[in-house]
Design an enzyme around this catalytic site. Structure first.
Site, PDB file in Angstrom:
ATOM      1  N   GLU A   1       0.834  -1.211   0.000  1.00 17.18           N
ATOM      2  CA  GLU A   1       0.000   0.000   0.000  1.00 17.18           C
ATOM      3  C   GLU A   1       0.867   1.259   0.000  1.00 17.18           C
ATOM      4  OE1 GLU A   1      -2.992  -0.289   3.047  1.00 17.18           O
ATOM      5  OE2 GLU A   1      -4.130  -1.713   1.836  1.00 17.18           O
TER       6      GLU A   1
ATOM      7  N   GLU B   1      -5.945  -7.693  -1.118  1.00 14.14           N
ATOM      8  CA  GLU B   1      -6.502  -7.726   0.243  1.00 14.14           C
ATOM      9  C   GLU B   1      -7.922  -7.207   0.174  1.00 14.14           C
ATOM     10  OE1 GLU B   1      -4.371  -5.483   3.225  1.00 14.14           O
ATOM     11  OE2 GLU B   1      -2.439  -6.161   2.478  1.00 14.14           O
TER      12      GLU B   1
END
Ligand code: GAL
Length: 991
Positions: free
Chosen positions: A209, A305
């Site tokens: 991320e 995710e």
């Protein structure tokens, strides 16, 4: 045009060949020049010694030219410190329909110092990868270097917090350390790549991320560097990154170097709130760079995710955690269906649920955001039990595994439901002509509707805030299903018959229409099903779950193979286990879990778990006449539905009887608070500069623990001066993670305890968890000082800081480098010249690793270890009510005698009056199983993993109790509990 089964199989065969011949030669080339037809799903992966090609087009991954929908679950081996139990979780995942496991690899778990990397014991990543391959799961590997994941410093090693340079950029010092880590971890991963047939590693993620420097050269250079490094280490599977949201960051071509093009997937993470309307995030959502998967039109829809629960913070404040039952309640099976089916409907064909087994952030692993349990409210709980959430995952996973049509879906003409509250997604497979409808109900009531546009005039019910997938024109074995009102779950051929399973909510009415040009002669094998034949269609209706599994045999319709149709509600579907063997497929019904099936001669050998007593029924290949269960012969007869049916139920489990915990022995510590304690072996804290982000106060030495090589758990300081008469108060500035605290003593007298206030969210995000503890000097001491004035007396200020953990560095601001420990000390009334010494954890435990221990006296002396001789400690009964500032240890031994055929998952429960201010570090056989904070919570139960726990033999429990002296301290009630038990399990080796 609808292709016949035979035609599209043939096509699939040539396509696979075409791919191999026309592929660029690179094993991971994206192949998109010619549309790849649907074909059968790829076989169960294993380390089969062959070369494999991993490609993709916009629809899905293409493994050896065959489409694969990846249905993956996240687990972290480092959160289950007992390698034998990895296999347990992997087998459970595989059985419940997952075909992949995604793992973060935490740098700090493997590295206690620069240049030191350990992949043995509980850190044996190679063993994990081998087990995944043996279980038949693909692996997605995510070694960071930054992983976030609610671990200390987001996975960065403690020692990295004290190094120069800015992490998560192309800073050369940082990259030098990154190289060390990647070289070490990639050496393990490269041995288990699916491309080489030596493992099942299918995909590999770099960074996590990363959205901080997306538009800056330093950020692009960093990502590009990681990419090239991983490739140079021989990792040849597709690489990807998980965009923090549907931002379009790091799509192919965005590094600016071009190197990643073609072998790079775009993926984005999603953690929607359960009360949100599920967003259209995939290929079919709003377009443009911000459009989720549409930002990367040539790669398949990929969520590395997607929320499968949520983490829980410490209790005791208005942001306080409520415990994981809450996460499991708000993100239940209906949540999974609503969000995950929406994802599938949006073209997501690589889907990983974070977390699927959350596990335990044992020792000093947890980030400040969380406490010890990382249960996450996931589909498998921390004690490895299957939860009811699996009903949704199992149903969808088996469907994706067995019905290949879902691997290549296009958005089709809009279809409306007669009831407007139902949102309909209509998709079709261009090769097979199958139609898929995802029906979502975002309203608070169950809705029954029809889909006349789709020719579905029978009522379909979608429960409140839930979703359902139904299909039309779908090939099931040798027949075509016209449509159904419940989800098809699987279709397979076992021996002489085709099997099709339909599953849904208990009480839902399944109406399935089959194309039968010739009138069949259905055979009712259970009382529930009813049917009617009309104009070439067989209409079957079955209320789900009324009698467990409901069976109808369809035959006599001119097709040479009969079809057994099975109808199950969720609970029943969770006891249906398809299994692929080299000599054919099986379907097993009854037990709580099927781990494996092996055909030898005319016998099928099954292993698995039972909880209650259960029937056993097996549909298998021809020639199978005998069954064994966990090594024992099971007498069976041939049933009317073609199964081998056990004559007697398989026994359930007998839950183990647990001993009471008594015979406690007790010893107090903290000699460090005494003025005469010998600290000559401690490190002098006299540095003047630091790489921490915390400024060093003017004129003071650096007191930050990390600068002196102490990275985890408690740290002691002793400040010494002579002739300090006149000191009226001392002010201690310090910095910790959540729930940190500080205790101080002057010349052996307690000054008090200060607890780190829980910061508001903003400060917590910036890592500014700092406070100032001001202690007045008690009158008695001041009197002593006055009397000593003029005589050169020595004084010692002893300070214990429970540092808790380093911040994560989610925003790439080096927040993991915020100081931990004391930061500044000032006096009033005098200005003594203080010499500081510091002591934290001793050498890292060679077996349990660097995060097992902090710097308490007892830890440094091995009081937590089973081999420590506590013969001279005092006997002590619980509960306690002592009032003392400092540390007291309690030890006891207990024996367990769990039947070797039983997998019992045990926990330790601590309970007491919640007003008592104390906390407990729990050591089982020397392993730090976590921290209990009596007046904060919410965690009271600590999972004790088998392997560390000796289920047949003796165990040592040591509790290090830190009490602040303001209230009586425990421990109160300390007991063992059974968190789950099954007959079966995996063999467990002592850790
Ligand atoms: C994601 C992150 C994960 C984990 C998760 C929350 O944003 O990538 O590592 O922190 O949030 O549990």
């Amino acid at each position: 045009m609808e292709l016949s089964r035979r035609t599209f199989h043939a096509l699939a065969g040539t396509a696979a060949l075409g791919f191999a011949l026309t592929g660029s030669g690179s094993p991971t080339s994206a192949n998109a020049s010619r549309p790849v037809p649907t074909g059968p799903p790829p076989p169960v992966p294993s380390a089969d010694g062959g070369r494999h090609e991993i490609g993709f087009d916009r629809h899905s991954l293409l493994v050896d030219g065959r489409r694969l929908v990846l249905w993956s679950g996240e687990m972290h081996p480092f959160r289950l410190p007992s390698p034998s139990l990895w296999r347990d979780v992997l087998e459970k995942m595989r059985a419940h329909g997952y075909n992949a496991v995604s793992v973060c690899v935490a740098w700090n778990y493997h590295s206690s110092a620069p240049g030191r990397y350990d992949f043995t014991g509980v850190r044996d990543l190679d063993l994990f990868l081998r087990m995944a391959a043996e279980t038949g799961l693909y692996v997605i590997v995510r070694p960071g270097p930054y992983i976030n994941a609610e671990v200390d410093a987001g996975g960065f090693p403690g020692w990295l917090t004290a190094t120069e340079g800015t992490a998560r950029t192309s800073d050369p010092t940082y990259l030098r350390y990154v190289d060390e880590w990647l070289t070490a971890v990639n050496a393990v991963v490269a041995k288990r790549l699916f491309t080489r047939g030596t493992g099942t590693v299918l995909l590999y993620q770099i960074e996590n991320e990363y959205d901080a420097h997306v538009d800056e050269p330093a950020g692009r250079a960093y990502m590009s560097y990681l990419y090239e490094k991983v490739r140079a280490d021989g990792i040849d599977v597709p690489l990807f990154h998980n965009d923090k949201g549907r931002n379009g960051f790091w799509v192919p071509g965005s590094f600016g170097t071009g190197g990643e093009k073609g072998r790079w997937l775009y993926g984005f993470d999603g953690y929607p709130e359960p009360d949100e309307v599920p967003p259209d995030w995939g290929h079919f959502g709003p377009g443009g760079a911000k459009g989720g998967a549409t930002a990367s039109p040539r790669t398949p829809g990929f969520v590395p995710e997607f929320g499968g629960g949520w983490f829980d913070p410490w209790g005791g404040s208005r942001f306080g955690g409520k415990g994981y039952a809450e996460a499991r309640r708000t993100r239940d099976g209906a949540y999974e269906r609503r969000f995950y089916l929406t994802n599938l409907a949006n073209g997501i064909t690589l889907h990983n649920v974070y977390m699927t087994f959350g596990g335990t952030s044992w020792g000093w692993l947890p980030a400040p955001a969380v406490y010890t349990s990382y249960d996450y409210g996931a589909a498998f709980d921390e004690a490895r039990n299957a939860t009811p959430k699996l009903a949704a995952m199992h149903r969808i996973g088996q469907l994706l595994r067995h019905v290949p049509d879902l691997a290549r879906l296009n958005r089709a003409r809009a279809v409306r439901a007669t009831d407007k509250r139902i949102k309909v997604y209509h998709l079709t497979n261009p090769d097979t002509g199958a139609h898929v409808y995802v029906l979502r109900n975002d309203s608070g009531e169950a809705v029954t509707t029809t889909l006349p546009d789709a020719g579905i005039d029978v009522p379909v019910t979608v429960p409140a805030r839930d979703a359902k997938l139904i299909a039309a024109n779908l090939r099931l074995g040798r027949r075509t299903m016209v449509h159904s009102t419940v989800q098809p779950m699987l279709s397979l051929t076992a021996g002489r018959q085709d099997l099709a399973v339909f599953a849904g909510a208990h009480g839902d009415l399944a109406q399935v229409v089959l194309d039968c040009p010739d009138e069949p002669t259905p055979m009712r094998l259970d009382p529930e099903p009813a049917w009617a034949y009309n104009l070439g269609k067989l209409n079957i209706s079955v209320p789900l779950g009324a009698g467990g599994l409901s069976r109808v045999m369809v035959e006599g319709d001119g097709v040479d193979t009969p079809m057994l149709m099975l109808f199950a509600d969720d609970a029943t579907a969770l006891r249906l286990w398809p299994y692929e063997t080299p000599s054919g497929r099986l379907l097993v019904y009854g037990p709580a879990l099927l781990r494996s099936a092996e055909l030898r001669g005319s016998t099928v050998h099954l292993t698995g778990d039972t909880i209650g007593a259960t029937g056993l029924e097996v549909w298998g290949p021809r020639g199978i006449t005998h069954v064994t269960w966990n090594g024992r012969a099971v007498p069976t007869r041939l049933s009317a539905s073609g199964s081998l049916l056990a004559l007697r139920p398989l026994p359930g489990v007998t839950r183990p009887v647990l001993p009471a915990l008594d015979g406690w022995r007790r010893r107090t510590e903290n000699p460090e608070s005494e003025p005469d304690f010998d600290d000559s072996g401690w490190t002098t804290a006299d540095r003047r500069t630091t790489f921490s982000t915390t400024p060093v106060p003017e004129g003071q030495p650096v007191l930050f623990a990390d600068d002196y090589g102490f990275h985890y758990g408690d740290v002691w300081y002793r400040g010494e001066w002579t002739d300090g008469g006149g000191v009226e108060s001392v002010s201690l500035a310090y910095s910790t993670g959540t729930q940190g605290l500080l205790m101080a003593w002057l010349d052996g007298e307690p000054l008090g305890t200060h607890r780190m206030p829980v910061p508001d969210e903003d400060r917590a995000r910036q890592g500014t968890w700092t406070a100032r503890a001001a202690f007045g000097i008690p009158e008695e001491l001041r009197k002593r000082f006055r009397e000593q004035r003029g005589r050169s007396e020595r004084h010692v200020l002893s300070v214990l800081v429970r540092r808790m953990q380093h911040d994560m560095d989610g925003e790439a601001l080096d927040t993991h480098k915020a100081a931990r420990g004391l930061t500044a000390v000032t006096f009033e009334g005098a200005d003594p010249e203080v010499t500081w010494r510091i002591q934290g954890e001793s050498m890292p435990d060679p077996v349990r690793g660097p995060l097992n221990n902090g710097g308490l006296y007892g830890e440094r002396e091995g009081w937590h270890l089973p081999e420590y001789d506590d013969g001279d400690w005092k006997d002590a009964g619980l509960p306690r009510a002592d009032r003392r500032q400092g540390v007291t240890w309690y030890r006891t031994d207990f024996r367990l005698d769990v039947d070797p055929g039983v997998d019992a998952s045990l926990g330790l429960v601590l309970d007491d009056d919640p007003d008592r201010a104390y906390r407990v570090q729990i050591f089982l056989n020397g392993w730090n199983m976590g921290q209990y904070i009596n007046d904060v919570g919410p965690q009271h139960t600590f999972v004790l993993p088998n392997g560390i726990l000796r289920t047949r033999g003796s165990n040592t429990l040591a509790l290090a109790v830190l009490s602040d002296g303001t209230t009586p301290s425990g421990p109160g009630d300390v007991r063992l509990t059974v968190l789950g038990a099954a007959a079966g399990g995996v063999p467990v080796r002592p850790v």
